[in-house]
Design a protein around this motif. Structure first.
Motif, PDB file in Angstrom:
ATOM      1  N   ALA A 132       0.821  -1.208   0.000  1.00 32.49           N
ATOM      2  CA  ALA A 132       0.000   0.000   0.000  1.00 32.49           C
ATOM      3  C   ALA A 132       0.860   1.265   0.000  1.00 32.49           C
ATOM      4  O   ALA A 132       0.449   2.302  -0.501  1.00 32.49           O
ATOM      5  CB  ALA A 132      -0.920   0.010   1.208  1.00 32.49           C
ATOM      6  N   ALA A 133       2.093   1.182   0.579  1.00 28.35           N
ATOM      7  CA  ALA A 133       2.956   2.353   0.649  1.00 28.35           C
ATOM      8  C   ALA A 133       3.774   2.538  -0.626  1.00 28.35           C
ATOM      9  O   ALA A 133       4.394   3.556  -0.818  1.00 28.35           O
ATOM     10  CB  ALA A 133       3.899   2.245   1.842  1.00 28.35           C
ATOM     11  N   MET A 134       3.773   1.513  -1.478  1.00 29.26           N
ATOM     12  CA  MET A 134       4.560   1.615  -2.702  1.00 29.26           C
ATOM     13  C   MET A 134       3.899   2.591  -3.662  1.00 29.26           C
ATOM     14  O   MET A 134       2.694   2.567  -3.855  1.00 29.26           O
ATOM     15  CB  MET A 134       4.686   0.245  -3.352  1.00 29.26           C
ATOM     16  N   GLY A 135       4.714   3.424  -4.270  1.00 26.83           N
ATOM     17  CA  GLY A 135       4.184   4.417  -5.196  1.00 26.83           C
ATOM     18  C   GLY A 135       4.239   3.926  -6.623  1.00 26.83           C
ATOM     19  O   GLY A 135       4.802   2.876  -6.932  1.00 26.83           O
ATOM     20  N   GLY A 136       3.644   4.691  -7.496  1.00 30.81           N
ATOM     21  CA  GLY A 136       3.727   4.398  -8.916  1.00 30.81           C
ATOM     22  C   GLY A 136       5.072   4.849  -9.450  1.00 30.81           C
ATOM     23  O   GLY A 136       5.982   5.164  -8.696  1.00 30.81           O
ATOM     24  N   VAL A 137       5.179   4.886 -10.737  1.00 31.58           N
ATOM     25  CA  VAL A 137       6.423   5.291 -11.379  1.00 31.58           C
ATOM     26  C   VAL A 137       6.678   6.768 -11.068  1.00 31.58           C
ATOM     27  O   VAL A 137       5.785   7.607 -11.196  1.00 31.58           O
ATOM     28  CB  VAL A 137       6.360   5.043 -12.899  1.00 31.58           C
ATOM     29  N   GLN A 138       7.912   7.037 -10.626  1.00 35.68           N
ATOM     30  CA  GLN A 138       8.324   8.397 -10.285  1.00 35.68           C
ATOM     31  C   GLN A 138       9.694   8.649 -10.890  1.00 35.68           C
ATOM     32  O   GLN A 138      10.405   7.721 -11.258  1.00 35.68           O
ATOM     33  CB  GLN A 138       8.421   8.569  -8.763  1.00 35.68           C
ATOM     34  N   THR A 139      10.073   9.899 -10.926  1.00 34.56           N
ATOM     35  CA  THR A 139      11.426  10.249 -11.349  1.00 34.56           C
ATOM     36  C   THR A 139      12.322  10.204 -10.122  1.00 34.56           C
ATOM     37  O   THR A 139      12.014  10.800  -9.093  1.00 34.56           O
ATOM     38  CB  THR A 139      11.454  11.653 -11.978  1.00 34.56           C
ATOM     39  N   TRP A 140      13.444   9.491 -10.249  1.00 35.42           N
ATOM     40  CA  TRP A 140      14.446   9.386  -9.191  1.00 35.42           C
ATOM     41  C   TRP A 140      15.734   9.963  -9.751  1.00 35.42           C
ATOM     42  O   TRP A 140      16.140   9.635 -10.868  1.00 35.42           O
ATOM     43  CB  TRP A 140      14.649   7.931  -8.777  1.00 35.42           C
ATOM     44  N   THR A 141      16.385  10.829  -8.967  1.00 33.04           N
ATOM     45  CA  THR A 141      17.574  11.529  -9.442  1.00 33.04           C
ATOM     46  C   THR A 141      18.764  11.178  -8.568  1.00 33.04           C
ATOM     47  O   THR A 141      18.659  11.178  -7.339  1.00 33.04           O
ATOM     48  CB  THR A 141      17.344  13.053  -9.413  1.00 33.04           C
ATOM     49  N   SER A 143      22.663  11.781  -7.041  1.00 32.77           N
ATOM     50  CA  SER A 143      23.314  12.964  -6.483  1.00 32.77           C
ATOM     51  C   SER A 143      24.086  13.744  -7.545  1.00 32.77           C
ATOM     52  O   SER A 143      24.374  14.913  -7.361  1.00 32.77           O
ATOM     53  CB  SER A 143      24.245  12.562  -5.337  1.00 32.77           C
ATOM     54  N   ASP A 144      24.400  13.102  -8.672  1.00 30.13           N
ATOM     55  CA  ASP A 144      25.082  13.825  -9.748  1.00 30.13           C
ATOM     56  C   ASP A 144      24.141  14.244 -10.877  1.00 30.13           C
ATOM     57  O   ASP A 144      24.581  14.619 -11.948  1.00 30.13           O
ATOM     58  CB  ASP A 144      26.274  13.040 -10.287  1.00 30.13           C
ATOM     59  N   GLU A 181      16.264  15.490  -2.882  1.00 30.55           N
ATOM     60  CA  GLU A 181      14.827  15.340  -3.150  1.00 30.55           C
ATOM     61  C   GLU A 181      14.445  13.869  -3.241  1.00 30.55           C
ATOM     62  O   GLU A 181      13.426  13.445  -2.690  1.00 30.55           O
ATOM     63  CB  GLU A 181      14.435  16.060  -4.453  1.00 30.55           C
ATOM     64  N   SER A 182      15.256  13.064  -3.919  1.00 26.80           N
ATOM     65  CA  SER A 182      14.961  11.638  -4.044  1.00 26.80           C
ATOM     66  C   SER A 182      15.153  10.918  -2.711  1.00 26.80           C
ATOM     67  O   SER A 182      14.434   9.967  -2.401  1.00 26.80           O
ATOM     68  CB  SER A 182      15.811  10.999  -5.140  1.00 26.80           C
ATOM     69  N   GLN A 183      16.095  11.379  -1.891  1.00 27.23           N
ATOM     70  CA  GLN A 183      16.252  10.799  -0.554  1.00 27.23           C
ATOM     71  C   GLN A 183      14.986  11.045   0.261  1.00 27.23           C
ATOM     72  O   GLN A 183      14.472  10.142   0.937  1.00 27.23           O
ATOM     73  CB  GLN A 183      17.458  11.405   0.166  1.00 27.23           C
ATOM     74  N   ALA A 184      14.469  12.285   0.208  1.00 27.57           N
ATOM     75  CA  ALA A 184      13.244  12.613   0.936  1.00 27.57           C
ATOM     76  C   ALA A 184      12.076  11.791   0.411  1.00 27.57           C
ATOM     77  O   ALA A 184      11.231  11.299   1.176  1.00 27.57           O
ATOM     78  CB  ALA A 184      12.944  14.103   0.822  1.00 27.57           C
ATOM     79  N   GLN A 185      12.008  11.624  -0.905  1.00 30.00           N
ATOM     80  CA  GLN A 185      10.956  10.836  -1.551  1.00 30.00           C
ATOM     81  C   GLN A 185      11.013   9.385  -1.045  1.00 30.00           C
ATOM     82  O   GLN A 185       9.982   8.790  -0.713  1.00 30.00           O
ATOM     83  CB  GLN A 185      11.214  10.895  -3.063  1.00 30.00           C
ATOM     84  N   ALA A 186      12.217   8.814  -0.956  1.00 29.45           N
ATOM     85  CA  ALA A 186      12.392   7.438  -0.479  1.00 29.45           C
ATOM     86  C   ALA A 186      12.008   7.315   0.996  1.00 29.45           C
ATOM     87  O   ALA A 186      11.333   6.362   1.388  1.00 29.45           O
ATOM     88  CB  ALA A 186      13.826   6.981  -0.701  1.00 29.45           C
TER      89      ALA A 186
END
Length: 192
Positions: A132-141, A143-144, A181-186
């Protein structure tokens, strides 16, 4: 934008073998250099900082804490051990058991790698996310600045598990290798 598999593998490379281990490399530094003033077991929590229990470390190791996983430059604990001997804020205090250059480097590397208490890599993670906590497809960036399209699968040993949108392959990515941003998203997806 989907990256070719080779580029995704570079982005999502496994943790380096040179990762600093908390128990082997960092805890001895804290024990020898910090516990005299910052240990619940010794009845001392100067500055409301203790480094000898998991509960107290959780208060120290977090965004905005004295140790900011992935960012030594924002980690006040790290900055204080690098101060000049005559600085009023230097840790350990003036004339005490200062960290060696190798210990400072180990501390910096450990923080850069995510300040994990369970080994090299990123800070302790919650158990793998429920479906239930898994999200759909997102953009992950990274650190570079490289971006991929993937869905969050969960957390494993402090790493992020991402499923590539293009081919369904799951990769384990060190949290410290993702952009802020991706760390916060994770962390949000993993319930941290």
């Amino acid at each position: 934008m989907n990256l070719p598999k080779a580029a995704a593998l570079v982005l999502l490379s496994v943790m380096s073998a040179s990762a600093v281990d908390f128990t082997k490399d960092i805890k001895p530094i804290f024990t020898q250099k910090c516990y005299a003033c910052h240990a619940v077991s010794k009845g001392k929590e100067k500055g409301d900082v203790a480094l000898d229990t998991p509960e107290k470390l959780a208060e120290v190791i977090k965004p905005g804490g004295h140790i900011v996983p992935g960012d030594p430059a924002k980690s006040t604990l790290f900055l204080s051990v690098k101060l000049a001997d005559d600085d009023d804020e230097v840790m350990p205090p003036k004339g005490k058991n200062r960290l060696t250059p190798a210990e400072v480097t180990a501390l910096e590397t450990w923080i850069k790698d995510g300040a994990s208490l369970t080994g090299g890599g990123s800070a302790p993670a919650a158990p793998a996310a429920a479906p239930a906590a898994m999200g759909g497809v997102q953009t992950w960036t990274s650190s570079d600045g490289k971006a991929i399209q993937a869905s969050f699968v969960g957390m494993k040993n402090g790493d992020v598990l991402l499923k590539m949108a293009a081919n369904g392959e799951v990769f384990q990515v060190p949290l410290s290798r993702l952009s802020a941003e991706s760390q916060a998203q994770a962390k949000a997806a993993g319930g941290q």
